[in-house]
Design a protein around this motif. Structure first.
Motif, PDB file in Angstrom:
ATOM      1  N   ARG A  45      53.073  39.502  65.753  1.00 34.28           N
ATOM      2  CA  ARG A  45      53.741  40.601  66.443  1.00 34.28           C
ATOM      3  C   ARG A  45      53.190  40.778  67.857  1.00 34.28           C
ATOM      4  O   ARG A  45      52.058  40.360  68.152  1.00 34.28           O
ATOM      5  N   ALA A  46      53.981  41.418  68.691  1.00 37.96           N
ATOM      6  CA  ALA A  46      53.477  42.038  69.906  1.00 37.96           C
ATOM      7  C   ALA A  46      52.982  43.411  69.475  1.00 37.96           C
ATOM      8  O   ALA A  46      53.708  44.395  69.496  1.00 37.96           O
ATOM      9  N   GLY A  47      51.743  43.438  69.023  1.00 33.70           N
ATOM     10  CA  GLY A  47      51.165  44.591  68.335  1.00 33.70           C
ATOM     11  C   GLY A  47      50.304  44.073  67.203  1.00 33.70           C
ATOM     12  O   GLY A  47      50.037  42.871  67.111  1.00 33.70           O
ATOM     13  N   PRO A  48      49.849  44.926  66.290  1.00 29.16           N
ATOM     14  CA  PRO A  48      49.001  44.473  65.188  1.00 29.16           C
ATOM     15  C   PRO A  48      49.734  43.480  64.287  1.00 29.16           C
ATOM     16  O   PRO A  48      50.842  43.753  63.815  1.00 29.16           O
ATOM     17  N   ASP A  49      49.124  42.319  64.053  1.00 26.80           N
ATOM     18  CA  ASP A  49      49.689  41.348  63.122  1.00 26.80           C
ATOM     19  C   ASP A  49      49.561  41.872  61.693  1.00 26.80           C
ATOM     20  O   ASP A  49      48.695  42.708  61.391  1.00 26.80           O
ATOM     21  N   LEU A  50      50.402  41.343  60.810  1.00 26.06           N
ATOM     22  CA  LEU A  50      50.431  41.803  59.425  1.00 26.06           C
ATOM     23  C   LEU A  50      50.275  40.632  58.476  1.00 26.06           C
ATOM     24  O   LEU A  50      50.756  39.529  58.745  1.00 26.06           O
ATOM     25  N   ILE A  51      49.606  40.871  57.357  1.00 25.79           N
ATOM     26  CA  ILE A  51      49.654  39.970  56.206  1.00 25.79           C
ATOM     27  C   ILE A  51      50.274  40.764  55.071  1.00 25.79           C
ATOM     28  O   ILE A  51      49.739  41.791  54.645  1.00 25.79           O
ATOM     29  N   LEU A  52      51.432  40.294  54.593  1.00 24.59           N
ATOM     30  CA  LEU A  52      52.159  40.974  53.535  1.00 24.59           C
ATOM     31  C   LEU A  52      52.013  40.200  52.232  1.00 24.59           C
ATOM     32  O   LEU A  52      52.229  38.975  52.196  1.00 24.59           O
ATOM     33  N   LYS A  53      51.652  40.899  51.187  1.00 18.18           N
ATOM     34  CA  LYS A  53      51.475  40.297  49.869  1.00 18.18           C
ATOM     35  C   LYS A  53      52.832  40.134  49.202  1.00 18.18           C
ATOM     36  O   LYS A  53      53.609  41.078  49.083  1.00 18.18           O
ATOM     37  N   GLY A  54      53.144  38.900  48.784  1.00 13.24           N
ATOM     38  CA  GLY A  54      54.392  38.640  48.098  1.00 13.24           C
ATOM     39  C   GLY A  54      54.310  39.009  46.630  1.00 13.24           C
ATOM     40  O   GLY A  54      53.238  38.959  46.015  1.00 13.24           O
ATOM     41  N   GLY A  55      55.445  39.381  46.072  1.00  9.92           N
ATOM     42  CA  GLY A  55      55.523  39.744  44.675  1.00  9.92           C
ATOM     43  C   GLY A  55      56.796  39.228  44.052  1.00  9.92           C
ATOM     44  O   GLY A  55      57.595  38.543  44.707  1.00  9.92           O
ATOM     45  N   PRO A  56      57.043  39.548  42.785  1.00 11.47           N
ATOM     46  CA  PRO A  56      58.268  39.082  42.124  1.00 11.47           C
ATOM     47  C   PRO A  56      59.518  39.588  42.824  1.00 11.47           C
ATOM     48  O   PRO A  56      59.528  40.665  43.422  1.00 11.47           O
ATOM     49  N   ASP A  57      60.574  38.805  42.755  1.00 10.59           N
ATOM     50  CA  ASP A  57      61.883  39.165  43.280  1.00 10.59           C
ATOM     51  C   ASP A  57      61.815  39.532  44.761  1.00 10.59           C
ATOM     52  O   ASP A  57      62.457  40.475  45.218  1.00 10.59           O
ATOM     53  N   CYS A  58      61.032  38.770  45.503  1.00 12.00           N
ATOM     54  CA  CYS A  58      60.930  38.919  46.959  1.00 12.00           C
ATOM     55  C   CYS A  58      60.417  40.298  47.367  1.00 12.00           C
ATOM     56  O   CYS A  58      60.810  40.835  48.414  1.00 12.00           O
ATOM     57  N   GLY A  59      59.540  40.856  46.572  1.00  8.82           N
ATOM     58  CA  GLY A  59      58.896  42.095  46.972  1.00  8.82           C
ATOM     59  C   GLY A  59      57.716  41.833  47.889  1.00  8.82           C
ATOM     60  O   GLY A  59      56.997  40.850  47.728  1.00  8.82           O
ATOM     61  N   PHE A  60      57.505  42.701  48.874  1.00  9.70           N
ATOM     62  CA  PHE A  60      56.389  42.555  49.806  1.00  9.70           C
ATOM     63  C   PHE A  60      55.743  43.913  50.022  1.00  9.70           C
ATOM     64  O   PHE A  60      56.412  44.947  50.019  1.00  9.70           O
ATOM     65  N   ALA A  61      54.428  43.883  50.201  1.00 12.78           N
ATOM     66  CA  ALA A  61      53.658  45.098  50.457  1.00 12.78           C
ATOM     67  C   ALA A  61      52.460  44.712  51.304  1.00 12.78           C
ATOM     68  O   ALA A  61      52.041  43.543  51.326  1.00 12.78           O
ATOM     69  N   PRO A  62      51.866  45.642  52.044  1.00 10.83           N
ATOM     70  CA  PRO A  62      50.660  45.323  52.817  1.00 10.83           C
ATOM     71  C   PRO A  62      49.570  44.729  51.925  1.00 10.83           C
ATOM     72  O   PRO A  62      49.329  45.216  50.818  1.00 10.83           O
ATOM     73  N   HIS A  63      48.934  43.677  52.394  1.00  7.90           N
ATOM     74  CA  HIS A  63      47.866  43.005  51.636  1.00  7.90           C
ATOM     75  C   HIS A  63      46.551  43.683  52.006  1.00  7.90           C
ATOM     76  O   HIS A  63      45.753  43.162  52.784  1.00  7.90           O
ATOM     77  N   ASP A  64      46.313  44.849  51.419  1.00  6.89           N
ATOM     78  CA  ASP A  64      45.203  45.693  51.852  1.00  6.89           C
ATOM     79  C   ASP A  64      43.830  45.181  51.433  1.00  6.89           C
ATOM     80  O   ASP A  64      42.823  45.607  51.985  1.00  6.89           O
ATOM     81  N   GLY A  65      43.767  44.281  50.473  1.00 10.31           N
ATOM     82  CA  GLY A  65      42.465  43.884  49.942  1.00 10.31           C
ATOM     83  C   GLY A  65      41.765  42.780  50.691  1.00 10.31           C
ATOM     84  O   GLY A  65      40.682  42.349  50.286  1.00 10.31           O
ATOM     85  N   LEU A  66      42.316  42.320  51.791  1.00  9.65           N
ATOM     86  CA  LEU A  66      41.752  41.157  52.485  1.00  9.65           C
ATOM     87  C   LEU A  66      40.786  41.519  53.607  1.00  9.65           C
ATOM     88  O   LEU A  66      40.073  40.645  54.093  1.00  9.65           O
ATOM     89  N   GLY A  67      40.791  42.754  54.060  1.00  9.24           N
ATOM     90  CA  GLY A  67      39.940  43.133  55.183  1.00  9.24           C
ATOM     91  C   GLY A  67      40.407  42.600  56.511  1.00  9.24           C
ATOM     92  O   GLY A  67      39.650  42.596  57.488  1.00  9.24           O
ATOM     93  N   PHE A  68      41.668  42.196  56.587  1.00  3.56           N
ATOM     94  CA  PHE A  68      42.203  41.589  57.815  1.00  3.56           C
ATOM     95  C   PHE A  68      42.560  42.669  58.822  1.00  3.56           C
ATOM     96  O   PHE A  68      43.234  43.646  58.495  1.00  3.56           O
ATOM     97  N   ASP A  69      42.126  42.478  60.064  1.00  5.00           N
ATOM     98  CA  ASP A  69      42.463  43.408  61.152  1.00  5.00           C
ATOM     99  C   ASP A  69      42.552  42.615  62.445  1.00  5.00           C
ATOM    100  O   ASP A  69      41.543  42.113  62.948  1.00  5.00           O
ATOM    101  N   SER A  70      43.773  42.506  62.991  1.00  5.05           N
ATOM    102  CA  SER A  70      43.963  41.695  64.194  1.00  5.05           C
ATOM    103  C   SER A  70      43.762  42.479  65.476  1.00  5.05           C
ATOM    104  O   SER A  70      43.598  41.893  66.542  1.00  5.05           O
ATOM    105  N   GLY A  71      43.801  43.805  65.388  1.00  4.98           N
ATOM    106  CA  GLY A  71      43.851  44.582  66.613  1.00  4.98           C
ATOM    107  C   GLY A  71      45.234  44.496  67.236  1.00  4.98           C
ATOM    108  O   GLY A  71      46.151  43.856  66.708  1.00  4.98           O
ATOM    109  N   ASP A  72      45.406  45.148  68.361  1.00  5.93           N
ATOM    110  CA  ASP A  72      46.695  45.203  69.045  1.00  5.93           C
ATOM    111  C   ASP A  72      46.758  44.077  70.059  1.00  5.93           C
ATOM    112  O   ASP A  72      46.260  44.193  71.187  1.00  5.93           O
TER     113      ASP A  72
END
Length: 517
Positions: A111-138
């Motif tokens: 992104r032009a902004g904070p990058d995201l890692i989204l956790k995939g789930g069944p049936d194309c579900g996605f949610a923030p992958h909060d358990g990774l400790g990832f932080d890209s900054g802006d």
């Protein structure tokens, strides 16, 4: 004519030419990559199966518009169905990757902004992958690649940054540093800066000849202006830049995209790079120690430096680049998405996309007009993928300020094979493995990678065109060093090669559904 030259010419003429490539447009929900100067670049697409039905979905960055996910319903029918977590604005690109090894593809959103890692789930579900400790900054991210380094439970992630928007002296000579995230156990700590950064627009982890996945970075000279160059980082405990002592020859480019593929059959990948003004193919220097490459765009017919159709004679601007055998004749072709940055007066405004077909003598020629894919929109990201499971590579093209395009491959003839690798978690898709395919007295080598192109990539089967071959043999060099024995495979199949741990890897078939009519 000398006798040996005549024999060579007769041998080339005897090789099957195959049918000319032909694509037909497919109606899809309207999606446009749009926005101001932060979205002059980007516009990538990701292709991956997020619901387990083997039909690959398409996710497309939107810039100032939200990301769109197109669910694949079969028979080249697509439905816009974007989960809320994915429908973000500011996205420049997307890369699919099963980061946590749970069998569901995750998504890295640049992104032009904070990058995201989204956790995939069944049936194309996605949610923030909060358990990774990832932080890209802006930041302003425009490139990505990933690999698994030995002994790690998470992949190493590389993010390429463009202009530092906070630099008051910018934008020229204000390139931001790139960021390397190496796992610390089951999480990511603060990133390691890869400095200097020269406005990366593409990067790729690959074994460039040294037996280890090193990071190649293509940079945009438009903003670093002077003092920068293309880069190759050695992934040592403390990463370092390769230099002339390692065989790396410094050079500058208005770099946009990277693609690699072993098209010569020597086991080492050639490299294709896109640019403003020329598209550059490089071959590895035979017998060289380290990452030594020689330019061969004119010898192989891949320069694509000016529009091949229309009246605009100004230089072309290339973006996404990808190898793929679109006519299944056993020789990889090249697709290049092209288009003006926005209103750059020195570059072509009507700049049709290029489809370079590889001929039997190893040279390439332009066929996009006849193939029906010579769009003159400002194209950015793209993907060659078998969207309807009929054994032919279809085409997705993302455009700036114009609708996304999908084209069904209607080329007739040619055998094919689709190969999926599976091994135990964490690296269940065997990123870094090398597939060898032996047919008609030659061997084709394919490395499984994540990254490259321009702002988008794929996670899915490796497609091989087989030409007239009635059968082939396959083996895999797995990331853990295991080498499977050669095993016979039939033409026209989608197979899964499974590494069960100790013992002999096995090939299975029949788990991929038949093509939808």
């Amino acid at each position: 004519m000398r006798p040996e030259l005549l024999l060579c010419l007769l041998a080339l003429l005897a090789l099957p030419a195959g049918a000319d490539p032909l694509f037909r447009p497919v109606p899809v929900p309207v999606h446009v990559y749009d926005g101001g100067w932060e979205h002059f670049t980007g516009g990538g697409v990701a292709v991956f199966d997020c619901d387990g039905d083997h039909l690959p979905e398409i996710a497309a960055a939107g810039g100032s518009n939200p990301v769109m996910l197109l669910r694949n319903r079969g028979a080249m029918r697509f439905e816009a169905q974007t989960p809320a977590a994915l429908a973000v604005t500011g996205a420049t690109g997307l890369y699919p990757l099963d980061i946590d090894g749970d069998g569901h593809p995750d998504l890295v959103v640049l992104r032009a902004g904070p990058d995201l890692i989204l956790k995939g789930g069944p049936d194309c579900g996605f949610a923030p992958h909060d358990g990774l400790g990832f932080d890209s900054g802006d930041r302003w991210s425009t490139a990505f690649s990933a690999t698994w380094e030995p002994g790690q439970s998470l992949p190493t992630l590389a993010f390429g940054s463009y202009v530092d928007r906070a630099d008051p002296d910018g934008p020229f000579e204000a390139c931001d540093v790139n960021l390397l995230y190496r796992p610390e156990g089951d999480r990511y700590g603060p990133p390691l800066p890869l400095a200097p950064g020269f406005c990366a627009l593409s990067m790729l982890f690959s074994d460039w000849g040294g037996g280890r996945a090193d990071l190649r970075v293509s940079n945009d000279r438009h903003y670093y202006v002077t003092g920068g160059q293309e880069q190759m980082w050695a992934m040592e405990p403390v990463p370092r830049l390769y230099g002339p002592a390692d065989g790396w020859a410094p050079f500058q480019l208005w770099g946009m995209g990277i693609a690699s593929r072993d098209i010569s059959g020597d086991g080492r990948p050639e490299v294709m790079m896109t640019s403003m003004g020329d598209q550059r193919l490089q071959e590895p220097v035979p017998g060289a120690d380290g990452p030594a490459y020689a330019d061969v765009p004119y010898a192989r017919g891949t320069s694509a430096h000016r529009p091949h159709a229309g009246a605009d004679g100004r230089p072309s601007t290339g973006w996404h680049v990808e190898f793929g055998d679109v006519d299944n004749d056993g020789r990889d072709d090249i697709f290049i998405a092209k288009g003006n940055v926005d209103q750059m007066p020195d570059m072509a405004m009507e700049d049709p996309n290029s489809l370079l077909r590889q001929d039997p003598d190893g040279t390439f020629r332009e066929v996009s007009v006849a193939a029906g894919v010579a769009s003159a929109a400002r194209s950015r990201g793209a993907a060659l993928a078998d969207l309807d499971l009929d054994g032919r590579l279809d085409l997705v093209v993302s455009n700036r300020r114009a609708p996304l395009e999908v084209h069904r491959n209607a080329t007739e003839g040619g055998g094919w094979l689709a190969v999926t690798l599976r091994q135990p978690a964490p690296n269940r898709d065997a990123i870094g493995a090398k597939i060898e395919l032996r047919l008609d007295g030659r061997t084709v080598t394919r490395e499984v990678t994540i990254g490259g192109g321009h702002a988008g990539g794929q996670l899915g089967p490796q497609h091989f065109g087989l030409g007239d071959a009635a059968s082939a043999e396959l083996r895999v060099h797995w990331p853990d060093g295991t080498v499977s024995p050669w095993q016979g495979v039939s033409v026209g199949r989608a197979v899964t090669v499974v590494h069960p741990g100790p013992g002999t890897p096995r090939i299975s078939g029949g788990d991929i559904p038949a093509p939808t009519p």
